[in-house]
Motif scaffolding. Structure first.
Motif, PDB file in Angstrom:
ATOM      1  N   PHE A 192       9.043  34.118  11.415  1.00  0.00           N
ATOM      2  CA  PHE A 192       9.364  35.441  11.927  1.00  0.00           C
ATOM      3  C   PHE A 192       8.915  36.560  10.988  1.00  0.00           C
ATOM      4  O   PHE A 192       9.195  37.727  11.230  1.00  0.00           O
ATOM      5  CB  PHE A 192      10.872  35.562  12.186  1.00  0.00           C
ATOM      6  CG  PHE A 192      11.366  34.568  13.196  1.00  0.00           C
ATOM      7  CD1 PHE A 192      10.752  34.445  14.433  1.00  0.00           C
ATOM      8  CD2 PHE A 192      12.438  33.730  12.901  1.00  0.00           C
ATOM      9  CE1 PHE A 192      11.196  33.523  15.367  1.00  0.00           C
ATOM     10  CE2 PHE A 192      12.886  32.813  13.835  1.00  0.00           C
ATOM     11  CZ  PHE A 192      12.271  32.702  15.066  1.00  0.00           C
ATOM     12  N   ASP A 195       9.791  41.784   9.869  1.00  0.00           N
ATOM     13  CA  ASP A 195      10.432  40.828  10.768  1.00  0.00           C
ATOM     14  C   ASP A 195       9.883  41.087  12.163  1.00  0.00           C
ATOM     15  O   ASP A 195      10.191  42.098  12.795  1.00  0.00           O
ATOM     16  CB  ASP A 195      11.957  41.009  10.755  1.00  0.00           C
ATOM     17  CG  ASP A 195      12.688  39.930  11.543  1.00  0.00           C
ATOM     18  OD1 ASP A 195      12.108  39.399  12.521  1.00  0.00           O
ATOM     19  OD2 ASP A 195      13.843  39.624  11.208  1.00  0.00           O
ATOM     20  N   ARG A 218      10.511  40.088  14.983  1.00  0.00           N
ATOM     21  CA  ARG A 218      11.464  40.214  16.084  1.00  0.00           C
ATOM     22  C   ARG A 218      11.898  41.651  16.311  1.00  0.00           C
ATOM     23  O   ARG A 218      12.455  41.971  17.363  1.00  0.00           O
ATOM     24  CB  ARG A 218      12.688  39.323  15.812  1.00  0.00           C
ATOM     25  CG  ARG A 218      12.366  37.833  15.831  1.00  0.00           C
ATOM     26  CD  ARG A 218      13.507  36.993  15.323  1.00  0.00           C
ATOM     27  NE  ARG A 218      13.722  37.209  13.892  1.00  0.00           N
ATOM     28  CZ  ARG A 218      14.601  36.528  13.154  1.00  0.00           C
ATOM     29  NH1 ARG A 218      15.324  35.562  13.727  1.00  0.00           N
ATOM     30  NH2 ARG A 218      14.746  36.781  11.870  1.00  0.00           N
ATOM     31  N   SER A 219      11.607  42.525  15.362  1.00  0.00           N
ATOM     32  CA  SER A 219      11.948  43.948  15.501  1.00  0.00           C
ATOM     33  C   SER A 219      10.805  44.766  16.092  1.00  0.00           C
ATOM     34  O   SER A 219      10.936  45.977  16.270  1.00  0.00           O
ATOM     35  CB  SER A 219      12.333  44.531  14.131  1.00  0.00           C
ATOM     36  OG  SER A 219      13.453  43.848  13.591  1.00  0.00           O
ATOM     37  N   HIS A 220       9.690  44.115  16.390  1.00  0.00           N
ATOM     38  CA  HIS A 220       8.522  44.825  16.918  1.00  0.00           C
ATOM     39  C   HIS A 220       8.755  45.262  18.358  1.00  0.00           C
ATOM     40  O   HIS A 220       9.299  44.511  19.172  1.00  0.00           O
ATOM     41  CB  HIS A 220       7.292  43.921  16.854  1.00  0.00           C
ATOM     42  CG  HIS A 220       6.057  44.517  17.457  1.00  0.00           C
ATOM     43  ND1 HIS A 220       5.415  45.612  16.919  1.00  0.00           N
ATOM     44  CD2 HIS A 220       5.347  44.174  18.571  1.00  0.00           C
ATOM     45  CE1 HIS A 220       4.363  45.908  17.660  1.00  0.00           C
ATOM     46  NE2 HIS A 220       4.301  45.063  18.677  1.00  0.00           N
ATOM     47  N   TYR A 247       6.513  35.121  20.989  1.00  0.00           N
ATOM     48  CA  TYR A 247       6.339  34.604  19.637  1.00  0.00           C
ATOM     49  C   TYR A 247       7.037  33.248  19.566  1.00  0.00           C
ATOM     50  O   TYR A 247       7.745  32.844  20.513  1.00  0.00           O
ATOM     51  CB  TYR A 247       6.868  35.586  18.585  1.00  0.00           C
ATOM     52  CG  TYR A 247       8.295  36.050  18.792  1.00  0.00           C
ATOM     53  CD1 TYR A 247       9.370  35.307  18.295  1.00  0.00           C
ATOM     54  CD2 TYR A 247       8.569  37.233  19.481  1.00  0.00           C
ATOM     55  CE1 TYR A 247      10.673  35.736  18.469  1.00  0.00           C
ATOM     56  CE2 TYR A 247       9.870  37.670  19.657  1.00  0.00           C
ATOM     57  CZ  TYR A 247      10.917  36.913  19.153  1.00  0.00           C
ATOM     58  OH  TYR A 247      12.222  37.339  19.340  1.00  0.00           O
ATOM     59  N   PHE A 274       9.558  30.911  22.116  1.00  0.00           N
ATOM     60  CA  PHE A 274       9.525  31.293  23.524  1.00  0.00           C
ATOM     61  C   PHE A 274       9.394  30.037  24.395  1.00  0.00           C
ATOM     62  O   PHE A 274       8.658  29.112  24.068  1.00  0.00           O
ATOM     63  CB  PHE A 274       8.355  32.232  23.792  1.00  0.00           C
ATOM     64  CG  PHE A 274       8.262  32.711  25.212  1.00  0.00           C
ATOM     65  CD1 PHE A 274       9.022  33.780  25.645  1.00  0.00           C
ATOM     66  CD2 PHE A 274       7.421  32.074  26.125  1.00  0.00           C
ATOM     67  CE1 PHE A 274       8.944  34.227  26.952  1.00  0.00           C
ATOM     68  CE2 PHE A 274       7.326  32.513  27.435  1.00  0.00           C
ATOM     69  CZ  PHE A 274       8.103  33.590  27.850  1.00  0.00           C
ATOM     70  N   THR A 327       0.108  40.586  17.565  1.00  0.00           N
ATOM     71  CA  THR A 327       0.955  39.942  18.568  1.00  0.00           C
ATOM     72  C   THR A 327       0.196  38.817  19.278  1.00  0.00           C
ATOM     73  O   THR A 327       0.820  37.878  19.776  1.00  0.00           O
ATOM     74  CB  THR A 327       1.450  40.965  19.599  1.00  0.00           C
ATOM     75  OG1 THR A 327       0.332  41.592  20.242  1.00  0.00           O
ATOM     76  CG2 THR A 327       2.302  42.036  18.930  1.00  0.00           C
TER      77      THR A 327
END
Length: 352
Positions: free
Chosen positions: A2, A229, A231-233, A293, A296, A314
């Protein structure tokens, strides 16, 4: 998996493809077994021997528009405009009689709201608003038929990593898929650039079913991930459309346990986004902002064709989710060692 740095890799500059191969289907093809991680080296035209009768091949029929416009400010300073939402501008034109859409504006000084820009002597542009993300809402005015005037005035927006000293007129052909039909993208769905009409014909003869969807690739595909991180995108959104015929074909293929093979990350994102909506995959249109990512759960796509992607993007995260993080790392290392060509005009990878 991540951390942004998990998706970096070192690529020799000479492996960045700045022009296409002479014949589309002669590009190289790295075949990755998603379960075992095994890698095989082929050529793209070999897919006619890899695909099986009954496979459903889904392609993105978006067409790249000449979205880059060069003009001047009222003061005479140079300005460059990149149309970000051509389809939105067309819809605005139908509703309100004016072509207005989101754009990027490059100038020595950002134009103020209410200022005017000029593209040649036929198109006048007004700055309607400036957005927090750096884009601007522009309205375009001309006595010529719109939006054809914009397409005539524009040039093809090749990716920023393709640096050439001279313009190549063949880009207008090579930076489009052979099945591109629906105007609206600012970047090509590059996995499809390897197909020829003849190869598609051979696949149909073999019994491979071909269906289209549309996702208009936006500039966000090049936008850097700015958080460590991932996951914050915040993922950019892009217009998509899935026809009734395509939705029904996918439903039948899944019910009959036939493979659904997506051509490119754009098809993967569109199909998987539609599948997780209420009621599942249905025909319709909207905006796709799905960020895929590792971790999934894929519901639709069984196999995927794609190109080799820029590090820390991405797109790298999506292929790592589909092919397996460790397998993708290994495959990219082998592709570099074997001198594959990378990025939009580069070679391809098939994950089975």
């Amino acid at each position: 998996m991540f951390s942004l740095s998990d998706y970096g890799y070192d690529l020799p500059a000479e492996l960045i493809a700045d022009r296409p191969v002479p014949e589309r289907d002669t590009s190289r093809l790295l075949v990755l077994d998603r379960r075992k991680g095994d890698v095989a080296h082929r050529h793209f035209k070999d897919i006619k021997n890899i695909f099986q009768p009954g496979d459903l091949l889904v392609v993105n029929d978006t067409r790249v528009i000449p979205a880059r416009l060069h003009g001047v400010k009222a003061t005479g300073g140079r300005v460059e405009i990149l149309l970000l939402d051509y389809v939105g501008g067309c819809l605005c034109l139908e509703r309100e009689g004016v072509f207005q859409c989101s754009c990027l504006v490059k100038a020595s000084k950002r134009p103020a709201v209410g200022s005017e820009l000029f593209i040649g002597d036929r198109i006048r542009v007004r700055v309607e608003s400036l957005e927090r993300d750096g884009s601007a809402i522009l309205s375009f005015h001309t006595e010529d038929p719109m939006p054809h005037a914009l397409l005539d005035a524009g040039s093809l927006p090749l990716p920023p990593y393709i640096e050439r000293k001279e313009e190549n007129p063949d880009d207008a052909i090579h930076y489009q898929t052979v099945y591109a039909s629906r105007q609206g993208a600012v970047a090509a769905p590059t996995a499809g650039l390897h197909f020829t009409d003849a190869l598609l014909g051979e696949l149909r003869t073999k019994g491979v079913e071909l269906r289209h969807l549309t996702l208009h690739v936006g500039y966000g595909t090049f936008a850097p991930v700015r958080v460590e991180d991932i996951r914050s995108h915040s993922m950019h959104s892009e217009r998509f459309e899935i026809s009734e015929e395509t939705a029904e074909a996918i439903y039948r293929a899944k019910a009959e346990k036939r493979r659904v093979i997506a051509v490119g990350t754009t098809c993967v994102r569109t199909l998987e986004y539609a599948a997780i909506q209420e009621g599942g995959l249905k025909p319709g249109a909207g905006f796709c902002d799905l960020f895929i990512y590792p971790g999934f759960e894929f519901r639709v796509v069984d196999a995927m064709l794609t190109n080799f992607h820029l590090p820390e993007t991405t797109l790298m995260m999506l292929v790592s989710a589909f092919g397996g993080y460790d397998h993708i790392r290994k495959a990219y290392q082998e592709a570099i060692a074997e001198r594959y060509r990378f990025f939009s005009y580069g070679d391809a990878m098939l994950m089975l």
